[in-house]
Write a protein that holds these residues in place. Sequence first.
Motif, PDB file in Angstrom:
ATOM      1  N   PRO B  44       0.647  -1.326   0.015  1.00  6.75           N
ATOM      2  CA  PRO B  44      -0.001   0.213   0.030  1.00  6.75           C
ATOM      3  C   PRO B  44       0.964   1.559   0.174  1.00  6.75           C
ATOM      4  CG  PRO B  44      -0.466  -1.803   1.434  1.00  6.75           C
ATOM      5  CD  PRO B  44       0.316  -2.148   0.921  1.00  6.75           C
ATOM      6  N   GLU B  45       0.181   2.515  -0.737  1.00  6.49           N
ATOM      7  CA  GLU B  45       1.608   3.058  -1.375  1.00  6.49           C
ATOM      8  C   GLU B  45      -0.431   4.396  -0.565  1.00  6.49           C
ATOM      9  OE1 GLU B  45       2.831   4.243  -4.337  1.00  6.49           O
ATOM     10  OE2 GLU B  45       0.934   4.402  -5.668  1.00  6.49           O
ATOM     11  N   LEU B  46       0.627   5.630   0.579  1.00  9.61           N
ATOM     12  CA  LEU B  46      -0.696   6.605   1.252  1.00  9.61           C
ATOM     13  C   LEU B  46      -1.199   6.986  -0.069  1.00  9.61           C
ATOM     14  CD1 LEU B  46      -1.814   8.070   3.310  1.00  9.61           C
ATOM     15  CD2 LEU B  46       0.113   9.698   3.612  1.00  9.61           C
ATOM     16  N   LEU B  47      -2.707   7.744   0.310  1.00 11.78           N
ATOM     17  CA  LEU B  47      -2.851   8.342  -1.291  1.00 11.78           C
ATOM     18  C   LEU B  47      -3.518   9.978  -1.276  1.00 11.78           C
ATOM     19  CD1 LEU B  47      -4.001   7.987  -4.500  1.00 11.78           C
ATOM     20  CD2 LEU B  47      -5.946   7.518  -3.213  1.00 11.78           C
ATOM     21  N   MET B  48      -4.191   9.921  -0.062  1.00 10.19           N
ATOM     22  CA  MET B  48      -4.932  11.330   1.148  1.00 10.19           C
ATOM     23  C   MET B  48      -4.613  11.600   1.709  1.00 10.19           C
ATOM     24  SD  MET B  48      -6.260  13.204  -1.675  1.00 10.19           S
ATOM     25  CE  MET B  48      -7.482  13.733  -1.164  1.00 10.19           C
ATOM     26  N   TYR B  49      -4.708  12.254   3.121  1.00 13.56           N
ATOM     27  CA  TYR B  49      -3.973  12.075   4.642  1.00 13.56           C
ATOM     28  C   TYR B  49      -5.009  13.770   5.110  1.00 13.56           C
ATOM     29  CZ  TYR B  49      -1.941  12.701   8.505  1.00 13.56           C
ATOM     30  OH  TYR B  49      -1.555  13.043   9.881  1.00 13.56           O
ATOM     31  N   THR B  50      -6.161  13.346   5.400  1.00  4.89           N
ATOM     32  CA  THR B  50      -6.415  14.702   6.406  1.00  4.89           C
ATOM     33  C   THR B  50      -7.339  14.344   7.750  1.00  4.89           C
ATOM     34  OG1 THR B  50      -8.886  13.235   6.456  1.00  4.89           O
ATOM     35  CG2 THR B  50      -8.468  14.740   4.624  1.00  4.89           C
ATOM     36  N   TYR B  51      -7.112  15.530   8.905  1.00  3.84           N
ATOM     37  CA  TYR B  51      -6.937  15.783   9.918  1.00  3.84           C
ATOM     38  C   TYR B  51      -7.870  16.175  10.708  1.00  3.84           C
ATOM     39  CZ  TYR B  51      -6.507  17.533  14.682  1.00  3.84           C
ATOM     40  OH  TYR B  51      -7.030  18.619  16.074  1.00  3.84           O
ATOM     41  N   SER B  52      -8.957  15.627  11.304  1.00  6.71           N
ATOM     42  CA  SER B  52     -10.412  15.945  11.540  1.00  6.71           C
ATOM     43  C   SER B  52     -11.138  15.785  10.712  1.00  6.71           C
ATOM     44  CB  SER B  52     -10.218  17.057  12.696  1.00  6.71           C
ATOM     45  OG  SER B  52     -10.923  17.497  13.584  1.00  6.71           O
ATOM     46  N   SER B  53     -12.591  16.626  10.237  1.00  5.27           N
ATOM     47  CA  SER B  53     -13.001  16.789   9.428  1.00  5.27           C
ATOM     48  C   SER B  53     -13.323  18.016   8.353  1.00  5.27           C
ATOM     49  CB  SER B  53     -14.757  17.627  10.037  1.00  5.27           C
ATOM     50  OG  SER B  53     -15.404  15.932  11.402  1.00  5.27           O
ATOM     51  N   GLY B  54     -13.679  17.808   7.513  1.00  2.65           N
ATOM     52  CA  GLY B  54     -14.324  17.766   6.332  1.00  2.65           C
ATOM     53  C   GLY B  54     -13.090  17.439   5.326  1.00  2.65           C
ATOM     54  N   ASN B  55     -13.275  18.719   4.604  1.00  2.00           N
ATOM     55  CA  ASN B  55     -13.184  17.708   3.049  1.00  2.00           C
ATOM     56  C   ASN B  55     -11.578  18.377   3.142  1.00  2.00           C
ATOM     57  OD1 ASN B  55     -15.295  17.776   2.925  1.00  2.00           O
ATOM     58  ND2 ASN B  55     -15.975  18.501   0.888  1.00  2.00           N
ATOM     59  N   LYS B  56     -10.882  17.992   1.876  1.00  2.00           N
ATOM     60  CA  LYS B  56      -9.742  17.758   1.174  1.00  2.00           C
ATOM     61  C   LYS B  56      -9.719  17.114  -0.118  1.00  2.00           C
ATOM     62  CE  LYS B  56      -4.427  17.582   2.053  1.00  2.00           C
ATOM     63  NZ  LYS B  56      -3.317  16.488   3.140  1.00  2.00           N
ATOM     64  N   GLU B  57      -9.261  18.307  -1.100  1.00  2.00           N
ATOM     65  CA  GLU B  57      -9.089  17.674  -2.107  1.00  2.00           C
ATOM     66  C   GLU B  57      -7.381  17.694  -3.069  1.00  2.00           C
ATOM     67  OE1 GLU B  57     -12.183  20.260  -4.425  1.00  2.00           O
ATOM     68  OE2 GLU B  57     -10.491  19.713  -6.297  1.00  2.00           O
ATOM     69  N   ASP B  58      -6.794  16.908  -4.047  1.00  2.00           N
ATOM     70  CA  ASP B  58      -5.677  16.799  -4.615  1.00  2.00           C
ATOM     71  C   ASP B  58      -5.991  16.454  -6.067  1.00  2.00           C
ATOM     72  OD1 ASP B  58      -2.752  14.538  -4.033  1.00  2.00           O
ATOM     73  OD2 ASP B  58      -2.857  16.391  -5.359  1.00  2.00           O
ATOM     74  N   GLY B  59      -6.162  16.680  -7.035  1.00  2.00           N
ATOM     75  CA  GLY B  59      -6.383  16.906  -7.827  1.00  2.00           C
ATOM     76  C   GLY B  59      -7.589  16.173  -8.960  1.00  2.00           C
TER      77      GLY B  59
END
Lengths: 114, 112
Positions: B44-59
């Motif tokens: 496995p490799e890390l794709l996305m990382y978020t802290y706490s609630s909310g949205n994060k966009e990457d491409g």
Amino acid sequence: DVKVTQSSRYLVKRTGEKVFLECVQDMDHENMFWYRQDPGLGLRLIYFSYDVKMKEKGDIPEGYSVSREKKERFSLILESASTNQTSMYLCASTLVGASYNEQFFGPGTRLTVL
Amino acid sequence: QKEVEQDPGPLSVPEGAIVSLNCTYSNSAFQYFMWYRQYSRKGPELLMYTYSSGNKEDGRFTAQVDKSSKYISLFIRDSQPSDSATYLCAMSLDLRDDKIIFGKGTRLHILP
């Protein structure tokens, strides 16, 4: 580039054999982990090490032991291999104090015990 | 109740579709949420990382965390055959937490 390597991609052993799986990371990471991955069961933590000569049991340590004599190398040992240890084994490492605790994985060793 | 639940799939969608992958969890103390991607015969490799609630966009990827519902999602827009992989959600309590709890993974097939 971050790199975790594992000694073998595929391994076939017989029941009762002693098996060594080697993992090496070149990132100077403190923490290293051994998982096994099985269909329907996901990733399960076997052991982890947070420093040289230090180890902690994970969720399924029975039948396994580990060795960490050098910071970059973490070995998983199957003292007497059994057929229920046929699995994909994945090694990972993390850097303590990083902005997030990403685990970097090796490519895995698929072990078959006959 | 398992700590992290994830539908194993397989999920097959046509190329170009929007994909939604989801996990639920039981421990409200989790603060860090991750998505790993695992191609066949690879780690496995890390794709996305978020802290706490909310949205994060990457491409083409968006990670969403709803802590009130204990529910996290990964959306893939304009899906490509190269997105075919197993996606594992993962979470941890804090940065000092040595252990990450992984979901079992969802196998995704993007059909050309």
